[in-house]
Design a protein around this motif. Structure first.
Motif, PDB file in Angstrom:
ATOM      1  N   MET A   1       9.610 -47.818  28.220  1.00  0.00           N
ATOM      2  CA  MET A   1       9.919 -48.967  29.125  1.00  0.00           C
ATOM      3  C   MET A   1      10.996 -49.407  28.204  1.00  0.00           C
ATOM      4  SD  MET A   1       6.635 -51.328  28.545  1.00  0.00           S
ATOM      5  CE  MET A   1       5.579 -49.887  28.784  1.00  0.00           C
ATOM      6  N   PRO A   2      12.165 -50.046  28.876  1.00  0.00           N
ATOM      7  CA  PRO A   2      13.190 -50.763  28.220  1.00  0.00           C
ATOM      8  C   PRO A   2      12.585 -52.025  27.388  1.00  0.00           C
ATOM      9  CG  PRO A   2      13.952 -50.483  30.546  1.00  0.00           C
ATOM     10  CD  PRO A   2      12.333 -50.161  30.347  1.00  0.00           C
ATOM     11  N   ALA A   3      13.190 -52.397  26.324  1.00  0.00           N
ATOM     12  CA  ALA A   3      12.890 -53.483  25.365  1.00  0.00           C
ATOM     13  C   ALA A   3      14.028 -53.788  24.398  1.00  0.00           C
ATOM     14  CB  ALA A   3      11.760 -53.315  24.623  1.00  0.00           C
ATOM     15  N   ILE A   4      13.916 -54.824  24.094  1.00  0.00           N
ATOM     16  CA  ILE A   4      15.022 -55.501  23.113  1.00  0.00           C
ATOM     17  C   ILE A   4      14.039 -55.787  21.889  1.00  0.00           C
ATOM     18  CG2 ILE A   4      16.804 -56.005  24.439  1.00  0.00           C
ATOM     19  CD1 ILE A   4      15.297 -58.900  22.848  1.00  0.00           C
ATOM     20  N   VAL A   5      14.501 -56.006  20.590  1.00  0.00           N
ATOM     21  CA  VAL A   5      14.051 -56.709  19.661  1.00  0.00           C
ATOM     22  C   VAL A   5      14.843 -57.672  19.114  1.00  0.00           C
ATOM     23  CG1 VAL A   5      12.909 -56.385  17.171  1.00  0.00           C
ATOM     24  CG2 VAL A   5      12.642 -54.552  19.184  1.00  0.00           C
ATOM     25  N   ARG A   6      14.209 -58.992  19.007  1.00  0.00           N
ATOM     26  CA  ARG A   6      14.978 -60.167  18.344  1.00  0.00           C
ATOM     27  C   ARG A   6      14.072 -60.855  17.358  1.00  0.00           C
ATOM     28  NH1 ARG A   6      16.122 -65.578  18.757  1.00  0.00           N
ATOM     29  NH2 ARG A   6      14.110 -66.051  19.776  1.00  0.00           N
ATOM     30  N   ASP A  14      11.279 -54.514  32.765  1.00  0.00           N
ATOM     31  CA  ASP A  14      11.500 -53.548  33.678  1.00  0.00           C
ATOM     32  C   ASP A  14      13.138 -53.792  34.394  1.00  0.00           C
ATOM     33  OD1 ASP A  14       8.988 -52.312  33.647  1.00  0.00           O
ATOM     34  OD2 ASP A  14       8.387 -53.556  34.954  1.00  0.00           O
ATOM     35  N   GLU A  15      13.783 -52.667  34.465  1.00  0.00           N
ATOM     36  CA  GLU A  15      15.216 -52.840  35.034  1.00  0.00           C
ATOM     37  C   GLU A  15      15.061 -51.738  36.351  1.00  0.00           C
ATOM     38  OE1 GLU A  15      19.946 -52.548  34.202  1.00  0.00           O
ATOM     39  OE2 GLU A  15      18.338 -51.675  32.724  1.00  0.00           O
ATOM     40  N   LEU A  16      15.291 -52.334  37.619  1.00  0.00           N
ATOM     41  CA  LEU A  16      15.503 -51.460  38.739  1.00  0.00           C
ATOM     42  C   LEU A  16      16.309 -52.061  39.795  1.00  0.00           C
ATOM     43  CD1 LEU A  16      12.111 -52.603  40.682  1.00  0.00           C
ATOM     44  CD2 LEU A  16      12.762 -53.610  38.520  1.00  0.00           C
ATOM     45  N   GLY A  17      16.652 -51.159  40.728  1.00  0.00           N
ATOM     46  CA  GLY A  17      17.694 -51.675  41.809  1.00  0.00           C
ATOM     47  C   GLY A  17      19.002 -51.119  41.637  1.00  0.00           C
TER      48      GLY A  17
END
Length: 263
Positions: A1-6, A14-17
């Motif tokens: 699943m997409p993620a960033i680390v800050r 989630d990214e969809l569409g």
């Protein structure tokens, strides 16, 4: 699943569409998760690019290492949008997510083109609320959600919310880390007053309240709508987690903004 680390914290989304179209960002309420917006995201995905975020300390964005604030949540949302090279998003936030959305619009106005504030409380925590929520944080930290599950569900959902909705929330709560839950509650306790952050915001907005939510939030919705010059929507039968209980109505409100605020 997409993620960033800050700052060492992993934030999952989630990214969809539709690619290339308008972006809608979804930010849930305290002790909920991105799953509460799943049906809304699915409906909007036919018309927009949807980014559905687990706020820090919730869902798959678990494992906090320190206390955090609504400003941290806003910065996390900004980091997600920066990673995706997104500007001018419609940001939809419920309660805690609404507080983060307003802070994001104030700190990084280029990222936010419109706001939908759901079940938002424009006031800082009262002395009574601080005591009540501090006690909740202590119980969650030491014992987990079990002893307070009934009262937490009552705060999150209307009495006649569908069994599958309440069941999903129960499973989500039982899966959360105790420290994460306590830190999230403290972020809510320490939230700033939204009204102080609305000055200078000039952008399309909608305000949404659930008719079965706490009565004070109906008044709060009117205050926010008046201050923002926004249309106020009251959704019959909905409790605090409006997006989970009435996803079609919430999605329709966002679709209205998509239709009136450009591609």
């Amino acid at each position: 699943m997409p993620a960033i680390v800050r700052e060492g914290q992993r934030v999952v989304f989630d990214e969809l569409g539709r690619s290339g179209g308008r972006v809608v960002v979804l930010a849930h309420n305290l002790l909920a998760g991105r799953g509460s917006f799943a049906a809304v995201a699915a409906q909007l995905a036919t018309r927009a690019r949807v980014v559905n975020v687990d706020l820090r300390g919730h869902g798959d964005s678990r494992g906090t290492s320190r206390a955090f604030s609504t400003a941290d949540l806003a910065a996390d949302l900004a980091a997600v949008l920066d990673a995706l090279a997104v500007r001018d998003a419609i940001v939809v936030g419920t309660s805690l997510g609404a507080a983060a959305a307003v802070e994001l619009a104030r700190a990084r106005p280029e990222l936010v083109g419109a706001l939908v504030l759901i079940a938002a409380n424009p006031h800082a925590a009262s002395a009574r609320d601080r005591v009540t929520f501090a006690a909740l944080a202590t119980i969650l930290r030491t014992l987990g959600p079990g002893p307070v599950l009934t009262s937490v569900l009552a705060g999150l959902h209307a009495p006649d919310a569908a069994a599958d909705v309440r069941g999903a929330t129960t499973a989500h709560l039982q899966a959360m880390d105790r420290r994460d839950m306590a830190r999230a509650v403290w972020a809510w306790i320490a939230r700033p007053a939204l009204l102080a952050h609305l000055d200078g915001l000039r952008l399309p907005a909608r305000v949404v309240v659930g008719a079965a939510d706490a009565p004070a939030l109906a008044t709060a919705g009117r205050v926010l709508a008046e201050r923002l010059g926004a249309e106020l929507f009251t959704i019959a039968g909905a409790g605090h987690t409006v997006q989970a209980e009435r996803p079609r109505e919430v999605a329709a409100i966002v679709e209205g903004l998509l239709a009136t605020t450009g591609p």
